[in-house]
Scaffold this motif. Structure first.
Motif, mmCIF file in Angstrom:
data_model
loop_
_atom_site.group_PDB
_atom_site.id
_atom_site.type_symbol
_atom_site.label_atom_id
_atom_site.label_comp_id
_atom_site.label_asym_id
_atom_site.label_seq_id
_atom_site.Cartn_x
_atom_site.Cartn_y
_atom_site.Cartn_z
ATOM 1 N N GLU A 186 13.713 83.681 33.058
ATOM 2 C CA GLU A 186 14.590 82.968 33.991
ATOM 3 C C GLU A 186 14.151 83.198 35.436
ATOM 4 O O GLU A 186 14.238 82.290 36.277
ATOM 5 N N THR A 187 13.664 84.403 35.720
ATOM 6 C CA THR A 187 13.189 84.706 37.073
ATOM 7 C C THR A 187 11.956 83.877 37.408
ATOM 8 O O THR A 187 11.820 83.361 38.527
ATOM 9 N N ILE A 188 11.054 83.726 36.444
ATOM 10 C CA ILE A 188 9.871 82.886 36.654
ATOM 11 C C ILE A 188 10.287 81.443 36.935
ATOM 12 O O ILE A 188 9.769 80.797 37.857
ATOM 13 N N ASP A 189 11.226 80.924 36.158
ATOM 14 C CA ASP A 189 11.711 79.554 36.382
ATOM 15 C C ASP A 189 12.278 79.413 37.795
ATOM 16 O O ASP A 189 12.038 78.409 38.480
ATOM 17 N N GLY A 190 13.020 80.422 38.222
ATOM 18 C CA GLY A 190 13.594 80.389 39.563
ATOM 19 C C GLY A 190 12.532 80.421 40.647
ATOM 20 O O GLY A 190 12.640 79.729 41.666
ATOM 21 N N MET A 191 11.488 81.226 40.439
ATOM 22 C CA MET A 191 10.392 81.294 41.408
ATOM 23 C C MET A 191 9.680 79.947 41.520
ATOM 24 O O MET A 191 9.352 79.491 42.628
ATOM 25 N N MET B 71 10.483 85.369 47.345
ATOM 26 C CA MET B 71 10.301 86.802 47.587
ATOM 27 C C MET B 71 11.358 87.630 46.862
ATOM 28 O O MET B 71 11.031 88.618 46.183
ATOM 29 N N GLU B 72 12.625 87.247 47.008
ATOM 30 C CA GLU B 72 13.695 88.025 46.376
ATOM 31 C C GLU B 72 13.574 87.988 44.854
ATOM 32 O O GLU B 72 13.839 88.987 44.172
ATOM 33 N N LEU B 73 13.152 86.853 44.310
ATOM 34 C CA LEU B 73 12.961 86.762 42.862
ATOM 35 C C LEU B 73 11.743 87.569 42.420
ATOM 36 O O LEU B 73 11.738 88.145 41.327
ATOM 37 N N LEU C 155 12.952 91.060 42.258
ATOM 38 C CA LEU C 155 13.780 91.193 41.056
ATOM 39 C C LEU C 155 12.915 91.278 39.805
ATOM 40 O O LEU C 155 13.190 92.082 38.897
ATOM 41 N N PHE C 156 11.869 90.474 39.738
ATOM 42 C CA PHE C 156 10.965 90.458 38.586
ATOM 43 C C PHE C 156 10.411 91.855 38.307
ATOM 44 O O PHE C 156 10.453 92.348 37.175
ATOM 45 N N HIS C 157 9.908 92.501 39.343
ATOM 46 C CA HIS C 157 9.322 93.834 39.168
ATOM 47 C C HIS C 157 10.391 94.876 38.832
ATOM 48 O O HIS C 157 10.121 95.825 38.085
ATOM 49 N N GLU C 158 11.593 94.692 39.365
ATOM 50 C CA GLU C 158 12.676 95.626 39.058
ATOM 51 C C GLU C 158 13.140 95.477 37.611
ATOM 52 O O GLU C 158 13.495 96.468 36.963
ATOM 53 N N ILE C 159 13.135 94.256 37.092
ATOM 54 C CA ILE C 159 13.492 94.038 35.682
ATOM 55 C C ILE C 159 12.501 94.762 34.775
ATOM 56 O O ILE C 159 12.881 95.424 33.802
ATOM 57 N N ILE C 160 11.218 94.646 35.093
ATOM 58 C CA ILE C 160 10.192 95.327 34.298
ATOM 59 C C ILE C 160 10.394 96.837 34.348
ATOM 60 O O ILE C 160 10.301 97.526 33.321
ATOM 61 N N ALA C 161 10.682 97.353 35.538
ATOM 62 C CA ALA C 161 10.891 98.804 35.669
ATOM 63 C C ALA C 161 12.078 99.263 34.833
ATOM 64 O O ALA C 161 12.008 100.290 34.147
ATOM 65 N N ARG C 162 13.168 98.514 34.873
ATOM 66 C CA ARG C 162 14.344 98.882 34.072
ATOM 67 C C ARG C 162 14.037 98.784 32.583
ATOM 68 O O ARG C 162 14.496 99.602 31.787
ATOM 69 N N ALA C 163 13.251 97.764 32.215
ATOM 70 C CA ALA C 163 12.911 97.575 30.800
ATOM 71 C C ALA C 163 12.031 98.699 30.274
ATOM 72 O O ALA C 163 11.948 98.904 29.061
ATOM 73 N N SER C 164 11.384 99.439 31.168
ATOM 74 C CA SER C 164 10.527 100.549 30.734
ATOM 75 C C SER C 164 11.329 101.644 30.040
ATOM 76 O O SER C 164 10.787 102.420 29.257
ATOM 77 N N ARG D 124 2.172 81.953 38.511
ATOM 78 C CA ARG D 124 1.606 81.881 37.156
ATOM 79 C C ARG D 124 1.140 83.261 36.687
ATOM 80 O O ARG D 124 1.244 83.594 35.502
ATOM 81 N N CYS D 125 0.637 84.040 37.617
ATOM 82 C CA CYS D 125 0.219 85.403 37.276
ATOM 83 C C CYS D 125 1.425 86.218 36.809
ATOM 84 O O CYS D 125 1.350 86.954 35.822
ATOM 85 N N HIS D 126 2.545 86.059 37.508
ATOM 86 C CA HIS D 126 3.785 86.711 37.076
ATOM 87 C C HIS D 126 4.204 86.198 35.697
ATOM 88 O O HIS D 126 4.703 86.955 34.863
ATOM 89 N N GLU D 127 4.002 84.902 35.484
ATOM 90 C CA GLU D 127 4.374 84.307 34.200
ATOM 91 C C GLU D 127 3.561 84.917 33.062
ATOM 92 O O GLU D 127 4.096 85.170 31.970
ATOM 93 N N ARG D 128 2.274 85.173 33.305
ATOM 94 C CA ARG D 128 1.439 85.793 32.272
ATOM 95 C C ARG D 128 1.931 87.210 31.961
ATOM 96 O O ARG D 128 1.912 87.644 30.800
ATOM 97 N N ILE D 129 2.360 87.913 32.995
ATOM 98 C CA ILE D 129 2.939 89.247 32.774
ATOM 99 C C ILE D 129 4.193 89.126 31.911
ATOM 100 O O ILE D 129 4.370 89.854 30.927
ATOM 101 N N ALA D 130 5.068 88.198 32.293
ATOM 102 C CA ALA D 130 6.338 88.032 31.586
ATOM 103 C C ALA D 130 6.119 87.687 30.115
ATOM 104 O O ALA D 130 6.757 88.264 29.222
ATOM 105 N N LYS D 131 5.216 86.751 29.852
ATOM 106 C CA LYS D 131 4.980 86.335 28.470
ATOM 107 C C LYS D 131 4.419 87.482 27.630
ATOM 108 O O LYS D 131 4.777 87.634 26.455
ATOM 109 N N ALA D 132 3.550 88.289 28.231
ATOM 110 C CA ALA D 132 2.996 89.430 27.491
ATOM 111 C C ALA D 132 4.083 90.451 27.168
ATOM 112 O O ALA D 132 4.105 91.027 26.074
ATOM 113 N N VAL D 133 4.997 90.672 28.117
ATOM 114 C CA VAL D 133 6.110 91.597 27.866
ATOM 115 C C VAL D 133 7.020 91.028 26.783
ATOM 116 O O VAL D 133 7.447 91.747 25.869
#
Length: 245
Positions: free
Chosen positions: A137-142, A155-157, A160-169, A207-216
């Motif tokens: 959803e964050t990627i769609d928003g970006m 920027m804010e999204l 948020l994207f990186h913070e979601i990944i950190a929390r998911a860790s 798109r680079c963020h999207e590749r990260i998201a899809k891999a996660v």
């Protein structure tokens, strides 16, 4: 029953603290000695003053100091409470060291890369369905914000994207570390946005963020780490070309 502030477990310190600093240490002893958790209420200021044999002014300044460090939370008319995890204090330190030229933005980004390479691998292993949904959803928003040329929203999204990944860790320390870097993102964002120059280059960053998201989402650790590495390589080069050191 809570132990007295003065009866709590002592701290070792090699320095000679001021009265306010000593009071801050004693209040921390009370928190840890009584096993207080985030949200638990602290003794009233008057009780702290009496137990520690300091003035109300000293007790008040000690509480303010602990609030600035995000060890406790204070509010108008409310008793102080033990604070939960927060990146604010670390963020202030990072901001200070960059502005006083003790650490460069590139050095901060290098440290961030090391941390986020670890967090994305853990996120790929441990992410929940809610985490996966939030990333996509964050990627769609970006993407939508980029089409509208809304730099601040992107920027804010991104933050948020990186913070979601950190929390998911699954490791709350990584959340604190990653959240603390937002101050640098906000300082350098417009530089990177302008340096990318056009819509196509800005979308490629997303798109680079999207590749990260899809891999996660696919729980592919190797792909997630490779995509995060690609992201930081691109970000480094963009900032360096823009003259950021």
């Amino acid at each position: 029953m809570h132990r007295s502030i003065l009866q709590s477990t002592p701290f070792d310190t090699t320095e000679s603290p001021s009265l306010v600093e000593r009071t801050m240490l004693d209040i921390r002893k009370y928190i840890y000695g009584n096993g207080l958790k985030p949200g638990d209420v602290m003794p009233p200021e008057a009780e702290i003053s009496t137990q520690l044999d300091v003035s109300r002014t000293v007790a008040r300044e000690a509480l303010r100091g602990l609030a600035a460090l995000r060890i406790i939370e204070v509010g108008n008319g409310r008793r102080a409470r033990v604070a939960g995890p927060s990146a604010e204090a670390l963020s202030v330190i990072i901001d200070h060291t960059v502005h006083t030229r003790q650490v460069s933005v590139v050095q901060i980004q290098d440290a961030r890369r090391t941390i986020e390479m670890r967090t994305v691998g853990l996120a790929a292993l441990h992410r929940s369905e809610d985490d996966a949904r939030a990333l996509l959803e964050t990627i769609d928003g970006m993407m939508a914000a980029a089409k509208r040329s809304e730099s601040e929203t992107v920027m804010e999204l991104d933050i948020l994207f990186h913070e979601i990944i950190a929390r998911a860790s699954g490791n709350p320390l990584y959340s604190i570390f990653v959240d603390s870097f937002r101050v640098i993102t906000r300082q350098t964002w417009n530089i990177g946005w302008r340096a990318r120059g056009n819509y196509e280059n800005r979308v490629e960053n997303i798109r680079c963020h999207e590749r990260i998201a899809k891999a996660v989402v696919e729980q592919d650790v190797e792909k997630a780490e490779a995509a995060m590495s690609e992201h930081f390589d691109s970000s480094f080069m963009t900032l360096l070309r823009a003259g950021v050191k």
